[in-house]
Write a protein that holds these residues in place. Structure first.
Motif, PDB file in Angstrom:
ATOM      1  N   ARG A   5     -27.119  26.487  -3.987  1.00 46.14           N
ATOM      2  CA  ARG A   5     -26.629  25.713  -2.849  1.00 46.14           C
ATOM      3  C   ARG A   5     -25.911  26.683  -1.925  1.00 46.14           C
ATOM      4  NH1 ARG A   5     -22.895  21.728  -6.141  1.00 46.14           N
ATOM      5  NH2 ARG A   5     -22.493  23.765  -7.084  1.00 46.14           N
ATOM      6  N   ILE A   6     -26.431  26.865  -0.713  1.00 42.53           N
ATOM      7  CA  ILE A   6     -25.892  27.860   0.213  1.00 42.53           C
ATOM      8  C   ILE A   6     -25.316  27.159   1.429  1.00 42.53           C
ATOM      9  CG2 ILE A   6     -26.414  29.852   1.669  1.00 42.53           C
ATOM     10  CD1 ILE A   6     -28.684  30.540  -0.248  1.00 42.53           C
ATOM     11  N   ALA A   7     -24.055  27.425   1.710  1.00 43.66           N
ATOM     12  CA  ALA A   7     -23.388  26.918   2.908  1.00 43.66           C
ATOM     13  C   ALA A   7     -23.100  28.089   3.833  1.00 43.66           C
ATOM     14  CB  ALA A   7     -22.091  26.209   2.544  1.00 43.66           C
ATOM     15  N   ILE A   8     -23.654  28.037   5.027  1.00 43.60           N
ATOM     16  CA  ILE A   8     -23.380  29.045   6.052  1.00 43.60           C
ATOM     17  C   ILE A   8     -22.409  28.421   7.032  1.00 43.60           C
ATOM     18  CG2 ILE A   8     -24.356  30.486   7.875  1.00 43.60           C
ATOM     19  CD1 ILE A   8     -27.039  30.368   6.377  1.00 43.60           C
ATOM     20  N   VAL A   9     -21.237  29.004   7.171  1.00 48.07           N
ATOM     21  CA  VAL A   9     -20.220  28.470   8.067  1.00 48.07           C
ATOM     22  C   VAL A   9     -20.293  29.230   9.383  1.00 48.07           C
ATOM     23  CG1 VAL A   9     -17.783  27.953   8.394  1.00 48.07           C
ATOM     24  CG2 VAL A   9     -18.770  27.909   6.088  1.00 48.07           C
ATOM     25  N   ALA A 150     -20.785  24.262  -2.700  1.00 48.67           N
ATOM     26  CA  ALA A 150     -21.792  25.311  -2.562  1.00 48.67           C
ATOM     27  C   ALA A 150     -21.582  26.377  -3.622  1.00 48.67           C
ATOM     28  CB  ALA A 150     -21.715  25.940  -1.174  1.00 48.67           C
ATOM     29  N   ASP A 151     -22.686  27.004  -4.017  1.00 51.90           N
ATOM     30  CA  ASP A 151     -22.631  28.144  -4.937  1.00 51.90           C
ATOM     31  C   ASP A 151     -22.377  29.438  -4.188  1.00 51.90           C
ATOM     32  OD1 ASP A 151     -23.483  26.570  -7.300  1.00 51.90           O
ATOM     33  OD2 ASP A 151     -25.353  26.400  -6.169  1.00 51.90           O
ATOM     34  N   LEU A 152     -22.779  29.463  -2.931  1.00 51.19           N
ATOM     35  CA  LEU A 152     -22.560  30.631  -2.076  1.00 51.19           C
ATOM     36  C   LEU A 152     -22.057  30.160  -0.718  1.00 51.19           C
ATOM     37  CD1 LEU A 152     -22.797  33.621  -1.267  1.00 51.19           C
ATOM     38  CD2 LEU A 152     -25.213  33.210  -0.729  1.00 51.19           C
ATOM     39  N   VAL A 295     -18.983  34.497  -2.354  1.00 47.91           N
ATOM     40  CA  VAL A 295     -18.476  34.499  -0.973  1.00 47.91           C
ATOM     41  C   VAL A 295     -18.812  35.828  -0.314  1.00 47.91           C
ATOM     42  CG1 VAL A 295     -16.492  34.178   0.552  1.00 47.91           C
ATOM     43  CG2 VAL A 295     -16.500  33.101  -1.696  1.00 47.91           C
ATOM     44  N   THR A 296     -19.243  35.785   0.931  1.00 49.17           N
ATOM     45  CA  THR A 296     -19.391  37.002   1.722  1.00 49.17           C
ATOM     46  C   THR A 296     -19.308  36.650   3.198  1.00 49.17           C
ATOM     47  OG1 THR A 296     -20.652  39.066   1.946  1.00 49.17           O
ATOM     48  CG2 THR A 296     -21.926  37.009   1.925  1.00 49.17           C
ATOM     49  N   LEU A 297     -19.329  37.671   4.047  1.00 50.83           N
ATOM     50  CA  LEU A 297     -19.168  37.515   5.487  1.00 50.83           C
ATOM     51  C   LEU A 297     -20.277  38.236   6.221  1.00 50.83           C
ATOM     52  CD1 LEU A 297     -15.354  38.406   5.733  1.00 50.83           C
ATOM     53  CD2 LEU A 297     -16.350  36.105   5.581  1.00 50.83           C
ATOM     54  N   LEU A 333     -26.776  35.795  -7.436  1.00 54.20           N
ATOM     55  CA  LEU A 333     -26.049  35.889  -6.172  1.00 54.20           C
ATOM     56  C   LEU A 333     -25.097  37.068  -6.140  1.00 54.20           C
ATOM     57  CD1 LEU A 333     -25.236  32.123  -5.506  1.00 54.20           C
ATOM     58  CD2 LEU A 333     -26.914  33.553  -4.324  1.00 54.20           C
ATOM     59  N   ASP A 334     -24.452  37.398  -7.271  1.00 50.25           N
ATOM     60  CA  ASP A 334     -23.520  38.521  -7.280  1.00 50.25           C
ATOM     61  C   ASP A 334     -24.230  39.821  -6.906  1.00 50.25           C
ATOM     62  OD1 ASP A 334     -21.243  37.138  -7.849  1.00 50.25           O
ATOM     63  OD2 ASP A 334     -21.292  37.506  -9.997  1.00 50.25           O
TER      64      ASP A 334
END
Length: 399
Positions: A5-9, A150-152, A295-297, A333-334
């Protein structure tokens, strides 16, 4: 790996590009953005799309034809003048030079959005906070009362990113330069003298004492002017200027730029829009952080820098594409985050330092007889193309 589950903010270029490339791998993220729609606000002027960064991302996303339909190759032209209007340097792109065509920021955002699957972007979702929950996932809570898990979580949420707080305490710092954005409509007819000075692309001018005017051709007969000067954030309070009063701002600028010639003054005072205050901010550079699972940016959230060099949006697009490639390529994901961040840190850190240094130098006080060393744009374009070829050579086999 199991489909995460990917959430892009953030629904700017970085977030939309990441979503587009993920969908090419049949991975479906959700993009959350505070805006009510893709075109509800003025995103600013034009930007150049570099062959070695932004164009690579667009190619990976299958969007080069769509980009070329909107881009202005002639917009690569540049000139530099002093405060008296004297031309110091000019650059006209050679035939076939497409190393850095121009596109309006709003056009780019809309194009990216139009090529996403319907329902990908949840508009009207301003992020309040991200909370770690059991199992290594995160809960995102929004100002409209909605929440999701979300997972990511990918922070594509710009300069004041709430997602960044999960990774680092770094915050943007003001660089000491105020930037007043103004627009000239139907410029060739209404403002022919400005059209002549700006030409097909960009005109840069500075007086060697912390003041500058930059004017850019946009599409649809519009030019955008940027009147910039060293100042405190609250300069208008100290000066007693109502920033919403166009005539009051003009009067202030006429005093501030009193040493500029009559030829150059229309660039400062003849705008058809109100002045929109913007300011230059940057994150500490080079910026890195320790890996945090899930989490990443990308984009400005990761490496906000001064706009000199035009790297910001170009890096944002490449960040989004490269992160999507890593998510598809790695088993978890890591590993995907580590692969992406390792490359992003190295690339963005160097460019952020050079961009911030360039801004400082451009607005520095210099002696009148200081040597003038304009950028060699022809060489710059050759370098874009050479780095693009090298990038493709290195990455074709790894995907």
């Amino acid at each position: 790996m199991t489909t995460p589950r990917i959430a892009i903010v953030g629904g700017g270029p970085a977030g939309l590009m990441c979503a587009r490339v993920l969908q090419g791998y049949d991975i479906q993220p959700t993009v959350y953005d505070a805006d009510a729609a893709v075109d509800v606000r003025d995103p600013g002027g034009t930007l150049d799309m570099h062959a070695d960064t932004g164009q690579i991302a667009l190619e990976d996303a299958g969007l080069m034809d769509a980009f070329r339909a909107l881009a202005r190759v002639e917009g690569q032209a540049k000139s530099r003048r002093d405060q008296h209007g004297t031309v110091l340097a000019e650059f006209v792109p050679a035939e076939g030079d497409e190393a850095a065509p121009e596109i309006d920021r709003g056009q780019l955002r809309t194009m990216l959005y139009d090529y996403l699957r319907p329902g990908t972007v949840a508009w009207g979702h301003k992020l309040l906070q991200v909370i770690p929950i059991d199992g290594g996932a995160y809960r995102l809570e929004f100002a409209n009362g909605a929440s999701t898990e979300a997972d990511l979580v990918i922070g594509a949420d710009g300069a004041w990113s709430p997602v960044r707080r999960l990774l680092t305490d770094a915050v943007p710092q003001y660089l000491g330069v105020c930037f007043l954005d103004a627009r000239f409509d139907d410029v060739d007819t209404r403002h022919p003298e400005i059209a002549a000075i700006v030409g097909d692309g960009h005109m840069f001018s500075a007086d060697g004492d912390g003041r500058a005017v930059i004017v850019q051709r946009n599409s649809n007969g519009v030019a955008r002017g940027y009147v910039a000067f060293r100042a405190q954030l609250d300069w208008y309070v100290t000066a007693g200027v109502d920033i919403t009063d166009r005539e009051a701002v003009r009067s202030y600028l006429l005093r501030e730029f009193s040493g500029w010639s009559a030829l150059m003054r229309p660039l400062i005072t003849d705008n058809d829009s109100d002045y929109v205050q913007r300011s230059f901010w940057a994150l500490p550079a080079p910026l890195t952080w320790n890996h945090v699972p899930g989490v990443t940016l990308i984009g400005d959230a990761a490496h906000l820098m001064a706009p000199f060099g035009g790297y910001g949006t170009n890096l944002a697009l490449l960040d989004g594409a490269e992160l999507a490639h890593a998510i598809n390529a790695e088993n978890n994901l890591d590993d995907a985050i580590t692969r992406y961040e390792t490359t992003m840190f190295q690339r963005s850190g160097e460019l952020a330092v050079s961009s911030n240094t360039a801004l400082t130098q451009f607005f520095a006080t210099t002696s009148p007889d200081a040597p003038h060393l304009p950028p060699d744009h022809a060489e710059e374009h050759k370098n874009y193309q050479a780095r693009a070829a090298e990038y493709r050579r290195r990455h074709t086999a790894s995907r």
